[in-house]
Structure formats: structure tokens, C-alpha cells
Design a protein around this motif. Structure first.
Motif, PDB file in Angstrom:
ATOM      1  N   SER A  29      30.157 -15.307  -4.388  1.00  0.00           N
ATOM      2  CA  SER A  29      28.518 -16.162  -3.528  1.00  0.00           C
ATOM      3  C   SER A  29      28.322 -16.931  -5.238  1.00  0.00           C
ATOM      4  CB  SER A  29      27.852 -14.973  -3.108  1.00  0.00           C
ATOM      5  OG  SER A  29      27.233 -14.015  -4.296  1.00  0.00           O
ATOM      6  N   PHE A  58      20.387 -19.121  -6.990  1.00  0.00           N
ATOM      7  CA  PHE A  58      19.874 -19.374  -5.266  1.00  0.00           C
ATOM      8  C   PHE A  58      17.937 -18.857  -6.018  1.00  0.00           C
ATOM      9  CE2 PHE A  58      23.036 -16.932  -3.618  1.00  0.00           C
ATOM     10  CZ  PHE A  58      23.236 -18.295  -2.689  1.00  0.00           C
ATOM     11  N   GLU A  59      17.072 -18.947  -6.886  1.00  0.00           N
ATOM     12  CA  GLU A  59      16.090 -19.175  -7.249  1.00  0.00           C
ATOM     13  C   GLU A  59      16.085 -20.994  -7.030  1.00  0.00           C
ATOM     14  OE1 GLU A  59      15.881 -14.566  -9.109  1.00  0.00           O
ATOM     15  OE2 GLU A  59      15.821 -15.864 -10.274  1.00  0.00           O
ATOM     16  N   VAL A  97      22.498 -15.338  -8.729  1.00  0.00           N
ATOM     17  CA  VAL A  97      20.724 -15.210  -8.633  1.00  0.00           C
ATOM     18  C   VAL A  97      20.027 -16.521  -8.809  1.00  0.00           C
ATOM     19  CG1 VAL A  97      18.861 -13.586  -8.565  1.00  0.00           C
ATOM     20  CG2 VAL A  97      21.042 -12.684  -8.375  1.00  0.00           C
ATOM     21  N   TYR A 137      21.625 -13.761  -0.305  1.00  0.00           N
ATOM     22  CA  TYR A 137      20.669 -13.928  -0.630  1.00  0.00           C
ATOM     23  C   TYR A 137      19.737 -14.075   0.320  1.00  0.00           C
ATOM     24  CZ  TYR A 137      17.214 -15.268  -4.291  1.00  0.00           C
ATOM     25  OH  TYR A 137      15.886 -15.357  -5.380  1.00  0.00           O
ATOM     26  N   PRO A 195      19.858  -8.212  -6.064  1.00  0.00           N
ATOM     27  CA  PRO A 195      20.278  -9.836  -6.605  1.00  0.00           C
ATOM     28  C   PRO A 195      19.866 -10.331  -5.253  1.00  0.00           C
ATOM     29  CG  PRO A 195      22.377  -8.150  -5.908  1.00  0.00           C
ATOM     30  CD  PRO A 195      20.600  -7.555  -6.040  1.00  0.00           C
ATOM     31  N   TRP A 196      18.994 -10.296  -4.746  1.00  0.00           N
ATOM     32  CA  TRP A 196      18.514 -11.531  -3.092  1.00  0.00           C
ATOM     33  C   TRP A 196      17.090 -11.468  -3.135  1.00  0.00           C
ATOM     34  CZ3 TRP A 196      21.989  -6.783  -2.541  1.00  0.00           C
ATOM     35  CH2 TRP A 196      21.163  -5.722  -2.758  1.00  0.00           C
TER      36      TRP A 196
END
Length: 673
Positions: free
Chosen positions: A467, A473-474, A470, A494, A144-145
Motif C-alpha cells: 500500500s 494518504f495524508e 501514510v 488507510y 498508520p491509518w
């Protein structure tokens, strides 16, 4: 016949000084350079022959003959780099403050060779690339990063870190003292005020202290002004005379009202209170007991209203009576922290002295030189580290030092290895990797008050380390160009670039240090600060200073909990900022976060539904707004990425189509130009 025959021998003048065992980290361009497999062969005796320019020789290049390929090649004795074509003259730059050389003059073109074919693009002499092309192999770390996102962040160069390198013995000693300090806090609250230490108050005290701390310990506060913490004082005072919780049943509400009245009366009788305050509290308590005796069939709301009235009448007098005692608690904890920090420093100095080193004084740099954002550097070398046991166990790895065992998921350990390869240049053979991972895990476990046997802590502490999903963040990266996290850790980041609480033990894994000390000039940032009112307010003030000082594109997307009571100064400060371009609020239970202990939990436990709303605010200067404008379609894509279950849908689609490129987190295709 010799294995290597040199064509031209000249005196080499290295562009960097010889390295000690790690006082200064090398630039990223020297990371994982292959040592060439030099073939045998005679010297070049026929055909066109030429000499290397002096500038190239000074950078360590020499020319050899490859019998296997029947042609010359070039090898750099300083870096181990090997090329088929004439190397380009690289500009000299400072590898510490300008690791990518963006402040150096542009490189000069290679000197053309007489009677030779037109130049071709320079390629490293690797057999795998010659067979399948330069894009044949690409190492991708699953998880997941996305650690391959390039940066767009430029900062002003900064002074190196004056802390000691991570050392398991020092860290074990420091963490034992912090645990004792936490226990002392509980004991002094119980003995002086007959209450338990407020839940998670100690952790918030640590975060509040580090905002203003200028001491020499990365964890224990040692030089703060004022010495009495307003955060700790406020939380202790809120639990006097008893800690109030929302009761579930009517009987619980009646008991809590009675307990509050008894505790208030006991405080006024046992303390040296003013006569007027004692009179007011006694009269209200007696009236409450009379109401309890006479009233039959009172409802839940009746008891709650009566408690609210009693607290409103008595609390000011109670606070004034216990003010001196509570201030004494705060001062005692701070003074103990100062003593513990001194003990840790003495132990660190003793270890360094055994290795012929000493702790450096704090350093400051006043410069306007702009560089690409780089990890924290150390001012001194790393002493020899003791052995830490590595015990693989199915999907987890156990790291043990002096009987203290810490767990981490294998996937997160691989992530740390990847970050280490990106950011640490004093340990190419990974000889110090496991001890440094143990120190980092121990630091966060102790800081959060985690039970070592179960790796669990309270829900509020889990929220501190939680956090964004995912998918969010994308979307942030694609729609708003975000490449940097202002508040993260090696365990929950991430991107490979982030700021964290502990520069000393996190720098090996990509940390850029404290966000409050980061002098950003341009870039797009995501900020999800921990739940500390003082830290959140200081962060907003720091963002505004950066936005005011920089004419270059600068953007901060800030995520804060939608707390309206008590008065949230940080949230009010954020909403009233002159740089605010957009604000949206996601209601409670309509979005998710990733669990704060994702590095030890199974995949099914990672997503946690948020029990309070989240406010999202875009702070941007003029050029940042022009480049990363929060348009309606981009904002809607971000809200869609926050939808509960979106991350699980993304994982399911990746399993069904593993070769699919790009993310599936957004319903709309949002592109940043």
C-alpha cells in the motif's frame, strides 16, 4: 414505588420491522446507542404539562420523570436513545439502501411547547458530556491509518450480497480445496511440459478470472467465459521450453543458452510437430551447438545475443507445437476450480439447512437512487458460528481453529475492531468478531499462497498487497479530498471506506465490495490496483465509464507500475484516456511503499523501496477537475510525501510532539476548498 413511571401511554408503531439474527444490517445511526440509566421518581404532578405529538410517539418516544434532575426526559424504546429535550421528528427512510437518509425529505422542526423556555441544542443524556462538554472525549485509534475521515462518495444503491456469511468450517474447506488446486497446477505443468508452474501465475490467474467470473463462490472461479485463461496461457508459454532468467555471470549465460537449445530440440522430437517446424528448430539448434564448440572466449553479451536470436527463430514453432497441450492445462485447472466451487456450495447449503436457511439466488437492482456509500449487505442471516480460540502473545494475537493458527499484530486487531464497530450492525456484542477475523485472515493467507508457519510469501505476492505510505494518504486527503481506496483490504486500508477482492469476509470491516461493481456518482478516489494486467485494464475502463456517466465531481488518482515491456495495455489505456488531467512518473528507488504483510511484521520492516518506477495519473471529469485540480503545488506536495524516509520522519515528529494536530507529511500547506 416503580422505578419508571410513564406520563403518556400510547400504542407504538415501529418504523422498522423486527430484526432476525442478522439477515439485514441496521443503519449506522443505530450503532452503539446507550441504554439509559433511568432514575426513580414520581410522575409529574405539578408545573406545566404537555402531551407528545403523535408523530413522535409513532417513532417510539415516551416521556418519563427524572428524580435526580427533577425534570422530564424522553426515552425511545426502539433505539434506547435518551434525551433531555423534545426529540426531533426524524424522516422515515430505508436503512439499508439509504443508511444516512440523504434521499429522505428534510426533517420537520420540533413542535414548540407552550410556556416553556426557548429550545436548546439536543444533547444525549450522558454524564461525561454534562461534566466536560461534548468535545471532552474523542476516541482516536493510533496506527498508520485514519478511520475517522468522513466520506464524500455517493453511489447508486445496489442489491444485497448473495454469498453466505463468513463461516470458519466453510472457509477451512474452501481454502483446503484451493491449496489442492494450486498443487495440481504445479503437477500438471511438470508432467506435461517438464517445467515448474510459472511464479505467481496462479495468483494472477485468480485475479484475471474474477474480472469476468459470475459464479457463486467468492474465491474459486466457477463461471467464466472464455474458459481458457489468456493470462495463464501466456505465462506458461513464456516458460517453454525453459524458464529464462537474467544470468549473473558469463558461465551462467553459456549454460542457459545450451539448456534452451537442448530443451527446444527435445520438444520437437517428442511432439507431433509439423515437418517444417521440426526442420527449422533442428537447424538452429545444431548451428548453436556448433557455435558453442568453436567459440572460445565469448563474452557475456555474446551469449545473451545468441540466445535472443535462437529464441526469435524457434519460439513461434515451439508455441505452435505445444499450443494444444498448454490450452489443456488451462482448461483442466478451470474445470477443477468449478468442481471445487460446487463442493463448497454444497457444504454451505448443508450448514444453512441445519439452521433452517438456504442460499438465495443472485439479485439485481435497476435504480438511479443516489445514496451515501455503505458497506456490503447480506441477503440472508448468519448461522451460528463455531468457537475460534483467541491467544494473545505480546505484540501479536494468535487465532486458532481446528489446529490452524493465524497471527496478527495487536495494533491491526484493534484496527479491525474499530472497523467492525463502524460497519457491522448485526453483532453489537462482538460475539462473532473473532471467528470473522479468522476467516478473513485465512482467506488472504490462502489467496496469496502464504506459508502458515512463517507468514511469508514471494516478493511478487507481497507487491500485490503493498500500500501507499501514510504520508501519501495524508497528502491525498488534504490536497485532493481523497476519502476512498479502490483496491485495499481490511489489513492494509488507510480509510474506513474501500473496495476489496472479497465482499463476503471483508464487508464486516468496511468493504464496499468489488470496485468493478461500484457505481460511483461523485467523490475523490485513490486507485492502486494489484499487478494483474487484465484487472488493471478493466479498472481503467470502469473509471472511464463512471466519469462519462456522472456530471457530479468525480476524481480518480491512479498509481500503476511503470512497466513498458511486455506491452502494458492497461498503462497505455490509462495514458491515452480522454479524462487524463495530469501525469507524473516517480523513478525507481526514489520512493517507497508499505510492505504487503504489514499486519504481521515489525515496524522496522514496513517500508520497502520500490524497484520500478510508478506512474501517477489524474482522471477527472470537468466538475471533478474544478474541485480537485492537480495544480503544481499540490502535485509537488504529493511527490514530496513519496520521498523515501518521509514516513519515518513523520513518526519521529509525532513522538517528539504527540499533541501536535494535523500531518507533517507535506512541505507545503495545501488546502482544498
Amino acid at each position: 414505588m416503580n422505578e419508571e413511571i410513564e406520563i403518556k401511554e400510547e400504542k407504538i408503531i415501529p418504523i422498522w420491522p423486527p430484526l432476525d439474527p442478522g439477515p439485514i444490517q441496521m443503519p449506522p445511526s443505530h450503532l452503539n446507542m446507550p441504554v439509559p440509566n433511568i432514575p426513580q421518581g414520581p410522575p409529574l404532578s405539578q408545573g406545566v404539562e404537555y402531551e407528545l405529538p403523535l408523530e413522535i410517539q409513532q417513532q417510539g418516544w415516551k416521556k418519563f420523570w427524572s428524580k435526580r434532575e427533577n425534570r422530564p426526559y424522553f426515552w425511545n424504546k426502539l433505539t434506547g436513545e435518551s434525551l433531555w429535550e423534545m426529540p426531533v421528528i426524524k424522516p422515515q427512510f430505508d436503512p439499508i439502501t439509504d443508511p444516512l437518509g440523504i434521499c429522505a425529505p428534510p426533517p420537520t422542526a420540533p413542535i414548540p411547547l407552550a410556556h416553556t423556555a426557548p429550545p436548546v441544542p439536543i444533547m444525549k443524556r450522558r454524564a461525561s458530556e454534562e461534566v466536560a462538554g461534548p468535545n471532552a472525549k474523542k476516541f482516536i485509534l493510533a496506527g498508520p491509518w485514519d478511520l475517522d475521515v468522513p466520506t464524500n462518495v455517493i453511489i447508486l444503491e445496489r442489491a444485497p450480497c448473495f454469498y453466505m456469511h463468513s463461516h470458519p468450517e466453510v472457509e477451512a474447506y474452501r481454502c483446503s480445496l484451493l491449496t489442492k488446486l494450486r498443487q495440481s497446477y504445479q503437477e500438471v505443468c511438470h508432467s506435461r511440459e517438464s517445467i515448474d508452474a510459472p511464479k505467481d501465475s496462479f495468483n494472477r490467474w485468480l485475479m484475471e478470472r474474477k474480472v469476468i467470473d459470475t459464479g457463486y463462490d467468492p474465491l474459486l472461479p466457477s463461471n467464466c467465459y472464455p474458459e481458457i485463461s489468456l493470462s495463464m496461457y501466456r505465462e506458461i508459454m513464456n516458460d517453454i521450453p525453459i524458464k529464462l532468467v537474467r544470468p549473473k555471470f558469463t558461465g551462467d549465460a553459456r549454460k542457459q543458452l545450451s539448456r534452451y537449445a537442448e530443451a527446444a530440440k527435445k520438444i520437437m522430437e517428442s511432439r507431433n510437430a509439423e515437418a517444417e517446424s521440426r526442420k527449422v528448430v533442428k537447424w538452429n539448434v545444431d548451428e548453436t551447438f556448433q557455435w558453442l564448440r568453436k567459440t572460445v572466449g565469448a563474452t557475456y553479451d555474446d551469449f545473451q545475443d545468441r540466445l535472443s536470436h535462437l529464441k526469435q527463430q524457434c519460439q513461434p514453432h515451439l508455441s505452435e507445437t505445444v499450443k494444444t497441450s498448454v490450452e489443456g492445462i488451462c482448461l483442466k485447472i478451470y474445470n477443477l476450480s468449478v468442481e471445487h466451487a460446487k463442493k463448497v456450495r454444497d457444504k454451505s447449503s448443508a450448514i444453512l439447512k441445519d439452521h433452517g436457511m438456504e442460499l438465495p439466488p443472485p439479485m439485481t437492482i435497476h435504480t438511479t437512487r443516489k445514496v451515501w456509500c455503505y458497506p456490503v449487505q447480506f441477503a440472508i442471516g448468519c448461522p451460528r458460528l463455531p468457537v475460534v480460540e483467541y491467544l494473545p502473545d505480546r505484540d501479536q494475537a494468535m487465532l486458532r481453529f481446528q489446529g490452524d493458527t493465524l497471527a496478527i499484530n495487536s495494533s491491526h486487531l484493534q484496527k479491525l475492531e474499530h472497523l467492525y464497530r463502524h460497519s457491522c450492525f448485526d453483532d453489537r456484542k462482538f460475539e462473532l468478531f473473532i471467528p470473522r477475523v479468522w476467516v478473513m485472515l485465512k482467506r488472504y493467507a490462502t489467496f496469496l499462497g502464504v506459508n502458515p508457519s512463517s507468514n511469508t510469501a514471494s516478493s511478487d505476492v507481497q507487491d500485490t498487497q503493498q500500500s501507499l505510505p501514510v504520508t501519501v494518504f495524508e497528502c491525498l486527503n488534504r490536497a485532493f479530498g481523497v476519502t476512498f481506496e479502490c483496491f485495499a483490504s481490511p489489513l492494509n486500508c488507510y480509510f474506513k471506506q474501500y473496495c476489496s477482492a472479497f465482499a463476503d469476509c471483508d464487508s464486516y470491516f468496511g468493504s464496499r465490495g468489488s470496485f468493478l461493481k461500484l457505481k460511483a456518482v461523485s467523490g475523490s478516489f485513490e486507485a492502486n490496483p494489484p499487478y494483474s494486467e487484465e484487472l488493471m485494464e478493466a479498472s481503467v475502463n470502469h473509471m472511464e465509464r463512471l466519469l462519462s456517466d456522472s456530471p457530479e465531481p468525480l476524481s480518480f488518482i491512479v498509481f500503476m507500475p511503470d512497466y513498458r515491456e511486455p506491452t502494458p495495455n492497461a498503462l497505455i489505456r490509462l495514458e491515452s484516456s480522454q479524462f487524463k488531467r495530469k501525469q507524473v512518473t516517480i523513478p525507481a528507488y526514489e520512493h517507497e511503499f508499505r510492505h504487503g504483510f504489514q499486519h504481521v511484521l515489525s515496524k522496522s520492516e514496513l517500508n520497502v523501496r520500490s524497484v520500478q518506477g510508478t506512474v501517477i495519473v489524474w482522471l477527472q471529469n470537468t466538475t471533478g477537475h474544478q474541485r480537485w485540480e492537480p495544480s503544481e503545488d499540490r502535485v509537488q506536495a504529493l511527490l514530496e510525501a513519496f520521498r523515501p524516509g518521509r514516513e519515518r520522519e513523520r513518526d519521529r515528529q509525532e513522538l517528539l510532539s504527540p499533541t501536535r494536530q494535523g500531518s507533517t507529511s507535506d512541505a507545503k500547506d495545501v488546502v482544498v476548498h
